[in-house]
Write a protein that holds these residues in place. Structure first.
Motif, PDB file in Angstrom:
ATOM      1  N   GLY A  31       8.518   7.193   4.482  1.00 18.88           N
ATOM      2  CA  GLY A  31       8.584   6.999   5.926  1.00 18.88           C
ATOM      3  C   GLY A  31       9.969   7.097   6.512  1.00 18.88           C
ATOM      4  O   GLY A  31      10.121   7.012   7.733  1.00 18.88           O
ATOM      5  N   TRP A  34      10.489  10.311   8.958  1.00 11.90           N
ATOM      6  CA  TRP A  34       9.925  10.160  10.298  1.00 11.90           C
ATOM      7  C   TRP A  34      10.669   9.093  11.091  1.00 11.90           C
ATOM      8  O   TRP A  34      10.875   9.240  12.303  1.00 11.90           O
ATOM      9  N   SER A  35      11.067   8.027  10.434  1.00  5.96           N
ATOM     10  CA  SER A  35      11.858   6.997  11.122  1.00  5.96           C
ATOM     11  C   SER A  35      13.182   7.567  11.606  1.00  5.96           C
ATOM     12  O   SER A  35      13.623   7.283  12.731  1.00  5.96           O
ATOM     13  N   LEU A  37      13.808  10.679  12.364  1.00  8.58           N
ATOM     14  CA  LEU A  37      13.557  11.591  13.475  1.00  8.58           C
ATOM     15  C   LEU A  37      13.382  10.824  14.788  1.00  8.58           C
ATOM     16  O   LEU A  37      13.954  11.200  15.825  1.00  8.58           O
ATOM     17  N   ILE A  38      12.620   9.739  14.755  1.00 11.16           N
ATOM     18  CA  ILE A  38      12.424   8.941  15.971  1.00 11.16           C
ATOM     19  C   ILE A  38      13.737   8.306  16.411  1.00 11.16           C
ATOM     20  O   ILE A  38      14.047   8.239  17.610  1.00 11.16           O
ATOM     21  N   TRP A 206       5.360   2.839  13.994  1.00 11.47           N
ATOM     22  CA  TRP A 206       5.600   3.456  12.691  1.00 11.47           C
ATOM     23  C   TRP A 206       6.270   2.478  11.726  1.00 11.47           C
ATOM     24  O   TRP A 206       5.936   2.441  10.530  1.00 11.47           O
ATOM     25  N   THR A 210       4.654   1.433   8.105  1.00 12.67           N
ATOM     26  CA  THR A 210       5.329   1.599   6.815  1.00 12.67           C
ATOM     27  C   THR A 210       5.596   0.255   6.143  1.00 12.67           C
ATOM     28  O   THR A 210       5.507   0.136   4.914  1.00 12.67           O
TER      29      THR A 210
END
Length: 342
Positions: A31, A34-35, A37-38, A206, A210
């Motif tokens: 994860g 994606w973390s 990217l955010i 998110w 996770t």
């Protein structure tokens, strides 16, 4: 292009980047991509909002790159096994250095300084302006503070999300910066505000997902097939409801109270100092001397001293405690004390 291996086989060199990517991907916690990217999108949104606010017209175009650089730097440090205090210290020291490098040309241009002056001379000149108070109206000083704030915003958010798994704590500097921009320069801020709200809810959702998966893995809990989908279904519905409330509800305030709070604090402190340093009349006393609030080397008396005619000696009655087996009453002994000199 091919290359022979020691065992006689061969493989394509184009497979080397893929193998390196797979090893890197396997070493990153689940994860984290994606973390990251955010986080980068959030940092970019806050930085672009600050540029649109135009605190220093024409000089804030580098803020998005500074914020992203801080996020990338602390994100890499967060994924390394280095001690947390060493990583945080490195991030704190890098912030003022980056801000100083960006603000130095503006400071040199706005002030009559020898172009060949070294960095030490610039720092001394800047400290002189800070000490006499003239730096607070200098656009180079404002640029330095805002650039430093953007570095802290990106670095702190990236560190808290990727290392401490605490996105709420990491959002504090960025939320304060965005709120200040919206309150002081509301024009052209609607898109950034909406993006910030959506990305914030997505990051919280998110991170919660996770974290729940990691806890289930630690306790060897096997998830059912529909457990993940149920989580996302409930989370997306809750996120949509919160997003609707955030858009429809009126703001708590449409004015920036920062300067008002600062003025109130300074005024209260000045009044306290005034009361401590200046005398005031006594409230309930019967004396004629004036009173002061605070510390003083001398204390005035309430009136003149008078001679008293009361005797200086006294008689003290002292009871003697006897054991229980004795049944006679307590005896009293009178002690005669000599008269005290008058």
């Amino acid at each position: 292009m091919q290359s022979a291996s020691p065992s006689g086989g061969h493989f394509e060199l184009t497979a080397v980047p893929a193998m390196a990517w797979q090893r890197t991907r396997a070493g990153i916690p689940a994860g984290a991509l994606w973390s990251s990217l955010i986080v980068f999108l959030l940092v970019l949104t806050i930085a672009r909002s600050t540029v649109a606010a135009s605190w220093v017209p024409g000089l804030l175009d580098s803020l998005p790159m500074v914020a992203l650089a801080g996020a990338v730097t602390m994100g890499v440090l967060a994924l390394t096994p280095l001690p947390w205090w060493l990583s945080v210290l490195a991030g704190l020291l890098a912030g003022p250095a980056v801000a100083g490098l960006i603000a130095a040309p503006i400071f040199r241009a706005d002030n009559v300084i020898d172009p060949t002056a070294t960095g030490t001379n610039l720092i001394n000149a800047w400290l002189t302006k800070v000490s006499d108070g003239s730096a607070f109206g200098d656009r180079a000083f404002v640029l330095f503070l805002i650039t430093w704030l953007m570095w802290v915003t990106g670095a702190w958010l990236s560190w808290c999300v990727l290392r401490w798994r605490q996105p709420m704590i990491g959002l504090v500097p960025g939320t304060a910066a965005l709120a200040t921009n919206v309150l002081n320069f509301p024009g052209d801020q609607n898109g950034y505000t909406l993006s910030f709200i959506v990305l914030t809810f997505a990051l919280l959702l998110w991170s919660n997902y996770t974290g729940s998966i990691a806890k289930a893995v630690r306790v060897n809990m096997k998830l059912m097939g529909d457990a993940r989908w149920d989580f996302w279904e409930t989370g997306v519905v809750a996120m949509a409801g919160l997003l609707l409330l955030a858009i429809m509800l009126p703001p708590l305030s449409n004015q920036d109270r920062t300067l008002t709070i600062q003025s109130s604090l300074f005024s209260s402190w000045a009044q306290l100092q005034e009361q401590l340093n200046h005398p005031s009349s006594a409230g309930q006393g019967t004396g004629t001397a004036g009173g002061t609030t605070g510390f003083s080397l001398s204390v005035g008396l309430g009136g003149p001293l008078k001679t008293s005619k009361n005797p200086g000696g006294r008689r003290i009655t002292k009871k003697k405690v006897l054991p229980r087996r004795q049944h006679h009453g307590d005896r009293e002994r009178l002690l005669d004390l000599p008269d005290l000199p008058r």
